[in-house]
Design a protein around this motif. Structure first.
Motif, PDB file in Angstrom:
ATOM      1  N   MET A 161     -30.132 -22.001  18.487  1.00 57.99           N
ATOM      2  CA  MET A 161     -30.177 -22.584  19.827  1.00 57.99           C
ATOM      3  C   MET A 161     -30.152 -24.108  19.763  1.00 57.99           C
ATOM      4  SD  MET A 161     -30.079 -22.233  23.007  1.00 57.99           S
ATOM      5  CE  MET A 161     -30.213 -20.453  23.079  1.00 57.99           C
ATOM      6  N   ASN A 162     -30.797 -24.681  18.767  1.00 55.09           N
ATOM      7  CA  ASN A 162     -30.751 -26.133  18.586  1.00 55.09           C
ATOM      8  C   ASN A 162     -29.334 -26.589  18.292  1.00 55.09           C
ATOM      9  OD1 ASN A 162     -31.703 -28.789  18.329  1.00 55.09           O
ATOM     10  ND2 ASN A 162     -32.037 -28.531  16.131  1.00 55.09           N
ATOM     11  N   GLN A 163     -28.576 -25.832  17.520  1.00 56.05           N
ATOM     12  CA  GLN A 163     -27.182 -26.163  17.264  1.00 56.05           C
ATOM     13  C   GLN A 163     -26.370 -26.141  18.561  1.00 56.05           C
ATOM     14  OE1 GLN A 163     -25.868 -23.405  14.276  1.00 56.05           O
ATOM     15  NE2 GLN A 163     -27.172 -24.250  12.676  1.00 56.05           N
ATOM     16  N   PHE A 164     -26.630 -25.156  19.381  1.00 56.71           N
ATOM     17  CA  PHE A 164     -25.910 -25.055  20.651  1.00 56.71           C
ATOM     18  C   PHE A 164     -26.247 -26.235  21.565  1.00 56.71           C
ATOM     19  CE2 PHE A 164     -25.659 -23.400  25.051  1.00 56.71           C
ATOM     20  CZ  PHE A 164     -24.281 -23.197  25.103  1.00 56.71           C
ATOM     21  N   SER A 188     -25.017 -31.709  23.983  1.00 59.31           N
ATOM     22  CA  SER A 188     -25.387 -33.123  24.074  1.00 59.31           C
ATOM     23  C   SER A 188     -24.340 -34.021  23.419  1.00 59.31           C
ATOM     24  CB  SER A 188     -26.753 -33.345  23.419  1.00 59.31           C
ATOM     25  OG  SER A 188     -26.716 -33.019  22.048  1.00 59.31           O
ATOM     26  N   SER A 189     -23.755 -33.576  22.307  1.00 56.93           N
ATOM     27  CA  SER A 189     -22.742 -34.398  21.638  1.00 56.93           C
ATOM     28  C   SER A 189     -21.512 -34.560  22.508  1.00 56.93           C
ATOM     29  CB  SER A 189     -22.373 -33.773  20.285  1.00 56.93           C
ATOM     30  OG  SER A 189     -23.485 -33.768  19.410  1.00 56.93           O
ATOM     31  N   SER A 190     -21.108 -33.488  23.180  1.00 58.32           N
ATOM     32  CA  SER A 190     -19.963 -33.580  24.093  1.00 58.32           C
ATOM     33  C   SER A 190     -20.235 -34.585  25.208  1.00 58.32           C
ATOM     34  CB  SER A 190     -19.651 -32.206  24.677  1.00 58.32           C
ATOM     35  OG  SER A 190     -19.408 -31.256  23.659  1.00 58.32           O
ATOM     36  N   THR A 191     -21.446 -34.568  25.720  1.00 56.08           N
ATOM     37  CA  THR A 191     -21.806 -35.506  26.786  1.00 56.08           C
ATOM     38  C   THR A 191     -21.872 -36.935  26.268  1.00 56.08           C
ATOM     39  OG1 THR A 191     -23.121 -33.733  27.816  1.00 56.08           O
ATOM     40  CG2 THR A 191     -23.483 -35.983  28.606  1.00 56.08           C
ATOM     41  N   PHE A 192     -22.392 -37.117  25.048  1.00 60.38           N
ATOM     42  CA  PHE A 192     -22.479 -38.460  24.472  1.00 60.38           C
ATOM     43  C   PHE A 192     -21.090 -39.090  24.340  1.00 60.38           C
ATOM     44  CE2 PHE A 192     -26.773 -37.601  22.368  1.00 60.38           C
ATOM     45  CZ  PHE A 192     -27.437 -38.398  23.278  1.00 60.38           C
ATOM     46  N   ASP A 209     -20.876 -33.540  15.001  1.00 69.41           N
ATOM     47  CA  ASP A 209     -21.590 -32.380  15.538  1.00 69.41           C
ATOM     48  C   ASP A 209     -20.625 -31.438  16.246  1.00 69.41           C
ATOM     49  OD1 ASP A 209     -23.952 -33.256  14.560  1.00 69.41           O
ATOM     50  OD2 ASP A 209     -24.791 -33.932  16.466  1.00 69.41           O
ATOM     51  N   ILE A 210     -19.677 -31.998  16.984  1.00 67.84           N
ATOM     52  CA  ILE A 210     -18.709 -31.145  17.674  1.00 67.84           C
ATOM     53  C   ILE A 210     -17.843 -30.406  16.664  1.00 67.84           C
ATOM     54  CG2 ILE A 210     -16.652 -31.203  19.124  1.00 67.84           C
ATOM     55  CD1 ILE A 210     -17.963 -33.316  20.798  1.00 67.84           C
ATOM     56  N   VAL A 211     -17.411 -31.105  15.618  1.00 68.51           N
ATOM     57  CA  VAL A 211     -16.627 -30.446  14.574  1.00 68.51           C
ATOM     58  C   VAL A 211     -17.433 -29.329  13.920  1.00 68.51           C
ATOM     59  CG1 VAL A 211     -15.505 -30.782  12.342  1.00 68.51           C
ATOM     60  CG2 VAL A 211     -15.237 -32.492  14.146  1.00 68.51           C
ATOM     61  N   ALA A 212     -18.728 -29.570  13.731  1.00 69.52           N
ATOM     62  CA  ALA A 212     -19.564 -28.593  13.033  1.00 69.52           C
ATOM     63  C   ALA A 212     -19.919 -27.402  13.907  1.00 69.52           C
ATOM     64  CB  ALA A 212     -20.850 -29.273  12.545  1.00 69.52           C
ATOM     65  N   TYR A 213     -20.116 -27.631  15.215  1.00 72.21           N
ATOM     66  CA  TYR A 213     -20.683 -26.582  16.059  1.00 72.21           C
ATOM     67  C   TYR A 213     -19.710 -26.012  17.083  1.00 72.21           C
ATOM     68  CZ  TYR A 213     -24.861 -28.939  14.306  1.00 72.21           C
ATOM     69  OH  TYR A 213     -25.798 -29.513  13.503  1.00 72.21           O
ATOM     70  N   PHE A 231     -23.288 -20.671  17.018  1.00 71.64           N
ATOM     71  CA  PHE A 231     -24.381 -19.954  16.392  1.00 71.64           C
ATOM     72  C   PHE A 231     -24.113 -19.653  14.925  1.00 71.64           C
ATOM     73  CE2 PHE A 231     -24.534 -19.033  20.906  1.00 71.64           C
ATOM     74  CZ  PHE A 231     -25.815 -19.443  21.192  1.00 71.64           C
ATOM     75  N   SER A 232     -23.032 -20.214  14.378  1.00 70.87           N
ATOM     76  CA  SER A 232     -22.806 -20.117  12.933  1.00 70.87           C
ATOM     77  C   SER A 232     -22.287 -21.449  12.436  1.00 70.87           C
ATOM     78  CB  SER A 232     -21.795 -19.017  12.607  1.00 70.87           C
ATOM     79  OG  SER A 232     -20.554 -19.294  13.229  1.00 70.87           O
ATOM     80  N   ALA A 233     -22.863 -22.517  12.969  1.00 70.56           N
ATOM     81  CA  ALA A 233     -22.338 -23.852  12.711  1.00 70.56           C
ATOM     82  C   ALA A 233     -22.563 -24.303  11.290  1.00 70.56           C
ATOM     83  CB  ALA A 233     -22.996 -24.856  13.660  1.00 70.56           C
ATOM     84  N   SER A 234     -23.494 -23.689  10.593  1.00 69.24           N
ATOM     85  CA  SER A 234     -23.739 -24.117   9.222  1.00 69.24           C
ATOM     86  C   SER A 234     -22.523 -23.942   8.350  1.00 69.24           C
ATOM     87  CB  SER A 234     -24.915 -23.335   8.627  1.00 69.24           C
ATOM     88  OG  SER A 234     -24.625 -21.950   8.659  1.00 69.24           O
TER      89      SER A 234
END
Length: 362
Positions: A198-201, A206-210, A336-340, A345-348
């Motif tokens: 959920m933190n990744q989501f 937030s990254s998209s908004t930033f 973060d956007i590239v990662a998530y 939910f599998s951003a790792s």
């Protein structure tokens, strides 16, 4: 048999050897050309081609049955290996074959030849070694299917294109080292405080908004700061509430720990509170002016926090370390956007090495 034609100087014979035109070579070739035209030689070549054809069909049938991403094709007794799945590590097959006792030439599996004395038992042994090598290579994780690595084709093409463009531009070694250190810090940060799904989501949102606020700040600073602070609160909620075990790990990183982040957020909340306390009356006409003033104070507070942290890192470490933290902070929304983005939910999977790269490191 000569390198140049005396009557035509521009005509060059590319197919020559060390012993071209040597009497022994000429005599041996003369004997071969006489022999190869005989019916017995034609029959011998036909039998050799048939044995190779049968071996290719049998091998491909077994490869399909074992779900191995290889196929063998041939022309007469010349054969090669085709790879059915995209991978940057297909070249490792020749080393797996060497481990099985099959030593290839410098062209690897690109071109292989079977001599006329290659019989069925030799092809059978070669088939066993090829299958063993392919199965071991697959079990070691060098061929990942779509379920194990979603979006592999697209990510591979993007990475190859990026490396191709990078090869055209000679990047200075200090800059390469700086970039590698920034990415290492991002990976450490991911391990320390971004394991909760959920933190990744929330970080994806937030990254998209930033990134939107980065652009909006040039035309409407007030709205950009309001959107940015809302995203910051969402981001810190994930750290403070969803991942409390990460606090000790964050202390080892260059950035702020959760406690300091909480104090910074409280500073943002304190600024409008002070304006409300000082205002004698709050009317609809005065609200836009107050909002603009608060947004400007938020922006100055943001600059003070960032510049203060950079100054502290310069004092505690050095200028390079401070710039590593600053670049990481400014580019976190992008990475973060590239990662998530592909799967929140599998951003790792986006930041951590794949099983194949793990094997390469080992």
């Amino acid at each position: 048999m000569q390198r140049f034609d005396p009557e035509r100087p521009m005509r060059i014979a590319y197919v020559i050897g060390t012993f071209s035109a040597h009497p022994v070579v000429m005599g041996t070739m003369n004997e071969f050309l006489r022999w190869v035209m005989q019916p017995a030689a034609v029959q011998l070549y036909g039998e050799a081609n048939q044995r190779c054809t049968q071996w290719v069909h049998s091998t491909n049938h077994t490869l399909v049955a074992l779900s191995l991403p290889l196929r063998v094709v041939h022309l007469a007794t010349v054969w090669t290996v085709l790879f059915k799945e995209p991978s940057r590590y297909n070249w490792l097959l020749q080393y797996y074959l060497r481990a099985e006792g099959v030593t290839l030439s410098w062209v690897g599996t690109g071109r292989c030849l079977s001599s006329l004395d290659f019989m069925e038992e030799d092809y059978r042994e070669l088939q066993i070694k090829l299958l063993n090598a392919a199965q071991k290579m697959q079990s070691d994780g060098w061929w990942l299917n779509e379920q194990e690595h979603p979006g592999r084709d697209k990510s591979m093409r993007i990475r190859l294109l990026w490396e191709l463009l990078g090869s055209l531009v000679q990047v200075p070694q200090p800059l390469k080292g700086f970039y590698a250190e920034v990415m290492r810090r991002k990976k450490d940060d991911h391990h320390a405080s971004h394991s909760n799904a959920m933190n990744q989501f929330l970080h994806l949102l937030s990254s998209s908004t930033f990134i939107y606020c980065y652009v909006l700040a040039f035309s409407n600073l007030t709205r950009a700061m309001c959107y940015g602070l809302a995203s910051l609160f969402v981001r810190q909620f994930g750290h403070a509430v969803l991942e409390p075990p990460c606090h000790d790990k964050e202390a080892l990183l260059l950035g702020f720990n959760t406690r300091n982040k909480t104090l910074i957020v409280l500073g943002y909340l304190l600024l409008p509170t002070l304006y409300l306390m000082q205002a004698s009356s709050l009317t609809r006409e005065a609200l836009p002016a107050m909002t603009t003033a608060v947004a400007q104070q938020w922006f100055l507070w943001t600059m003070a926090v960032v510049v203060g942290r950079v100054a502290y890192l310069v004092w505690a470490y050095n200028f390079r370390t401070a710039m590593i933290w600053f670049v990481k902070l400014a580019t976190d929304p992008l990475t973060d956007i590239v990662a998530y983005c592909s799967s929140p939910f599998s951003a790792s999977k986006a930041l951590l090495p794949s099983q194949a790269r793990k094997s390469a490191v080992k």
